[in-house]
Motif scaffolding. Structure first.
Motif, PDB file in Angstrom:
ATOM      1  N   PRO A 134       0.797  -1.235   0.000  1.00 29.96           N
ATOM      2  CA  PRO A 134       0.000   0.000   0.000  1.00 29.96           C
ATOM      3  C   PRO A 134       0.824   1.277   0.000  1.00 29.96           C
ATOM      4  N   ALA A 135       1.974   1.285   0.676  1.00 27.96           N
ATOM      5  CA  ALA A 135       2.815   2.481   0.685  1.00 27.96           C
ATOM      6  C   ALA A 135       3.358   2.792  -0.697  1.00 27.96           C
ATOM      7  N   GLU A 136       3.378   1.785  -1.585  1.00 28.79           N
ATOM      8  CA  GLU A 136       3.887   1.970  -2.933  1.00 28.79           C
ATOM      9  C   GLU A 136       2.775   2.082  -3.971  1.00 28.79           C
ATOM     10  N   MET A 137       1.549   1.804  -3.564  1.00 29.22           N
ATOM     11  CA  MET A 137       0.414   1.954  -4.460  1.00 29.22           C
ATOM     12  C   MET A 137      -0.069   3.394  -4.543  1.00 29.22           C
ATOM     13  N   SER A 138       0.173   4.185  -3.492  1.00 32.50           N
ATOM     14  CA  SER A 138      -0.256   5.582  -3.498  1.00 32.50           C
ATOM     15  C   SER A 138       0.539   6.373  -2.476  1.00 32.50           C
ATOM     16  N   ASP A 139       0.792   7.663  -2.804  1.00 32.32           N
ATOM     17  CA  ASP A 139       1.452   8.571  -1.864  1.00 32.32           C
ATOM     18  C   ASP A 139       0.454   9.304  -0.981  1.00 32.32           C
ATOM     19  N   ARG A 140      -0.831   9.156  -1.245  1.00 33.48           N
ATOM     20  CA  ARG A 140      -1.849   9.966  -0.579  1.00 33.48           C
ATOM     21  C   ARG A 140      -2.460   9.220   0.600  1.00 33.48           C
ATOM     22  N   PRO A 141      -2.481   9.826   1.800  1.00 32.99           N
ATOM     23  CA  PRO A 141      -3.031   9.128   2.973  1.00 32.99           C
ATOM     24  C   PRO A 141      -4.468   8.688   2.804  1.00 32.99           C
ATOM     25  N   GLU A 142      -5.320   9.536   2.182  1.00 35.71           N
ATOM     26  CA  GLU A 142      -6.725   9.174   2.058  1.00 35.71           C
ATOM     27  C   GLU A 142      -6.914   7.989   1.113  1.00 35.71           C
ATOM     28  N   VAL A 143      -6.031   7.881   0.102  1.00 37.10           N
ATOM     29  CA  VAL A 143      -6.121   6.736  -0.800  1.00 37.10           C
ATOM     30  C   VAL A 143      -5.662   5.466  -0.091  1.00 37.10           C
ATOM     31  N   ARG A 144      -4.620   5.578   0.731  1.00 41.81           N
ATOM     32  CA  ARG A 144      -4.171   4.408   1.478  1.00 41.81           C
ATOM     33  C   ARG A 144      -5.228   3.953   2.474  1.00 41.81           C
ATOM     34  N   THR A 145      -5.983   4.913   3.044  1.00 45.91           N
ATOM     35  CA  THR A 145      -7.097   4.513   3.904  1.00 45.91           C
ATOM     36  C   THR A 145      -8.123   3.728   3.111  1.00 45.91           C
ATOM     37  N   ARG A 146      -8.390   4.162   1.888  1.00 46.13           N
ATOM     38  CA  ARG A 146      -9.338   3.433   1.033  1.00 46.13           C
ATOM     39  C   ARG A 146      -8.819   2.023   0.735  1.00 46.13           C
ATOM     40  N   ILE A 147      -7.526   1.908   0.452  1.00 49.27           N
ATOM     41  CA  ILE A 147      -6.932   0.585   0.230  1.00 49.27           C
ATOM     42  C   ILE A 147      -7.128  -0.289   1.458  1.00 49.27           C
ATOM     43  N   MET A 148      -6.898   0.303   2.644  1.00 51.77           N
ATOM     44  CA  MET A 148      -7.031  -0.470   3.874  1.00 51.77           C
ATOM     45  C   MET A 148      -8.480  -0.893   4.128  1.00 51.77           C
ATOM     46  N   VAL A 149      -9.437  -0.035   3.761  1.00 49.49           N
ATOM     47  CA  VAL A 149     -10.839  -0.420   3.932  1.00 49.49           C
ATOM     48  C   VAL A 149     -11.150  -1.656   3.104  1.00 49.49           C
ATOM     49  N   TRP A 150     -10.729  -1.662   1.844  1.00 47.85           N
ATOM     50  CA  TRP A 150     -10.945  -2.839   0.996  1.00 47.85           C
ATOM     51  C   TRP A 150     -10.225  -4.051   1.564  1.00 47.85           C
ATOM     52  N   ARG A 151      -8.998  -3.818   2.012  1.00 51.40           N
ATOM     53  CA  ARG A 151      -8.230  -4.940   2.533  1.00 51.40           C
ATOM     54  C   ARG A 151      -8.886  -5.528   3.777  1.00 51.40           C
ATOM     55  N   ILE A 152      -9.337  -4.672   4.690  1.00 49.48           N
ATOM     56  CA  ILE A 152      -9.893  -5.174   5.938  1.00 49.48           C
ATOM     57  C   ILE A 152     -11.251  -5.822   5.708  1.00 49.48           C
ATOM     58  N   VAL A 153     -12.008  -5.348   4.720  1.00 59.08           N
ATOM     59  CA  VAL A 153     -13.246  -6.041   4.374  1.00 59.08           C
ATOM     60  C   VAL A 153     -12.937  -7.484   3.970  1.00 59.08           C
ATOM     61  N   CYS A 154     -11.930  -7.661   3.117  1.00 61.83           N
ATOM     62  CA  CYS A 154     -11.552  -9.019   2.703  1.00 61.83           C
ATOM     63  C   CYS A 154     -10.934  -9.802   3.857  1.00 61.83           C
TER      64      CYS A 154
END
Length: 461
Positions: A134-154
């Motif tokens: 995730p740290a390499e998928m986006s530099d933006r904190p809000e986008v990384r939060t979105r990544i984490m939401v998807w990840r934690i759902v799974c």
């Protein structure tokens, strides 16, 4: 999945599916391995606790090595794919072997130790680079939060499937060693599929570890100055230990407090299922009130609900209903304990890059997963100590043993009081993180507002 282009839903799903596998692996041994050893293989509770703790303690040393290796491989190849694939290939058979013990007693101890070490090592090969992505998928904190939401759902889906399916497969397989063996092979096959998707998809994520890799000793020296990271890690480890204790205690509570081993899956589903719906809610709440504030609230409510289980858990329909309702509250809080620390972790990595000029995703996630493993290992270990001190007597499936009132009280203390204390102990570390974190600059809004959520507020950072 590139760092520059906006992330699509396909990118998010491809990455997040891997958390179904990590959720399954993190859950099944924590939920069933201790119980499998004490109530099927006839291993004493204290010895069984060491068996499920020491192999994971190996990961505390091994995971940072994998993190450093992941950074070196990222420099050479520009990707983190090779270690991900290695873990994908090695983990499923090692997992199945854990539950295929050919003996009971001392022979079972040796078998489980060796296979568990293999499985935890294979899992590290996948987990460490996976958490770094995730740290390499986006530099933006809000986008990384979105990544984490998807990840934690799974992740929640994987935990839910594991906790609901694995005990059911054991029962369908006839219980005993045969039932656990069938479960191990079945769950291993599911693991293989879930891990392969992100392992192959990671080829589209360019790694950015820096101009040259840091060795393990240099990574530790550099990380030492990142006090915010270690404060967040300390809180996460304590919380992971609390959750791990409750997972390890669930089959014992169902059997010896609620009166039916068949309630294990029901208890687990009530503990985890609400988190599947709560993850997006916590994501929106964090965007409005701040991730750290929401994490502190969830931690406090979790501690209160866990403590309330002490008078609630017992036989009878009313006690069972209240216990399951409290587990539902814990599940809602558990969602925040998963998604919010992981969304804060990349912030500490990027803040460290501002300080040192190196984006050490692999090194920091190696330390993070080592700490997480330590917490998950400490949970069953602490619970086994509680069982041993309370006088719990181990048995085999064919020769069950009636437990004393003291032993049954020890089960409940491990399920309620100890997790509550650990959660409260994590709050000072969260406050320390809040004092030491370095705010990151707010990124400009994305070009396509439909692709991303609204940027976080000052509190959210």
């Amino acid at each position: 999945m590139t760092a520059a282009a906006p992330l699509t839903r396909r990118d998010l799903v491809t990455y997040a599916v891997g958390s179904i596998g990590t959720g399954i692996y993190s859950t099944v041994p924590g939920l069933l391995l201790l119980y499998f050893m004490t109530d099927t293989l006839g291993v004493a509770a204290g010895v069984a606790g060491l068996v499920v703790t020491l192999p994971k303690a190996w990961d505390v040393f091994f995971n940072p090595l994998v993190g450093a290796a992941s950074d070196r491989d990222a420099v050479r190849t520009g990707r983190r794919t090779r270690l991900l694939i290695a873990g994908t290939v090695a983990l499923p058979p090692a997992f199945a072997l854990m539950f295929l013990a050919p003996a009971t007693g001392g022979g079972a101890v040796l078998w489980v130790v060796l296979t568990f070490v293999l499985a935890t090592s294979a899992f590290a090969l996948f987990q460490v680079p996976y958490v770094a992505l995730p740290a390499e998928m986006s530099d933006r904190p809000e986008v990384r939060t979105r990544i984490m939401v998807w990840r934690i759902v799974c992740l929640t889906l994987g935990i839910l499937v594991a906790g609901g399916l694995a005990p059911a497969v054991v029962s369908l397989g006839g219980d005993g060693r045969a039932g656990y063996g069938i479960m191990g092979v079945t769950v291993g096959a599911v693991l293989a599929v879930a891990l392969l998707v992100p392992a192959l998809g990671s080829r589209r994520v360019p790694a950015r570890p820096g101009s040259e890799p840091l060795g393990l000793a240099a990574a530790f020296r550099t990380a030492r100055g990142n006090r915010a990271f270690f404060a967040l890690l300390a809180a996460f480890v304590l919380q992971a230990a609390a959750v791990a204790i409750m997972l390890a205690a669930a089959p014992y509570v169902a059997t010896y407090r609620l009166g039916s081993r068949g309630l294990t899956s029901v208890l687990f589903v009530c503990l985890v299922a609400p988190s599947a719906f709560a993850v997006p809610v916590w994501g929106r709440a964090a965007a409005r009130w701040g991730r750290l504030r929401c994490l502190g609230v969830a931690t406090g409510v979790f501690a209160l609900a866990a403590a309330a289980l002490w008078p609630a858990a017992g036989t009878g329909a009313a006690h069972v209903a209240v216990t399951l309702a409290l587990c539902g509250v814990l599940g809602i809080c558990y969602a925040a304990l998963q998604v919010l620390p992981l969304s804060l972790l990349p912030d500490t990595v990027h803040a460290d890059a501002e300080r040192t000029g190196r984006l050490q995703s692999g090194a920091f996630t190696g330390l993070w997963t080592a700490g997480e493993t330590a917490g998950l290992a400490a949970g069953p270990g602490l619970f086994s100590i509680a069982l041993a001190l309370a006088g719990f007597v181990s048995s085999t499936h064919d020769h069950p043993v009636a437990q004393t009132a003291g032993a049954r009280a020890g089960v409940l203390i491990g399920f309620s009081v100890v997790p509550a204390v650990l959660m409260l102990a994590s709050l000072p570390a969260l406050r320390a993180y809040g004092r030491r974190r370095v705010p990151l600059p707010i990124s400009p809004p994305p070009a396509d507002p439909d692709q991303e959520p609204e940027p976080e507020t000052e509190h959210a950072r």
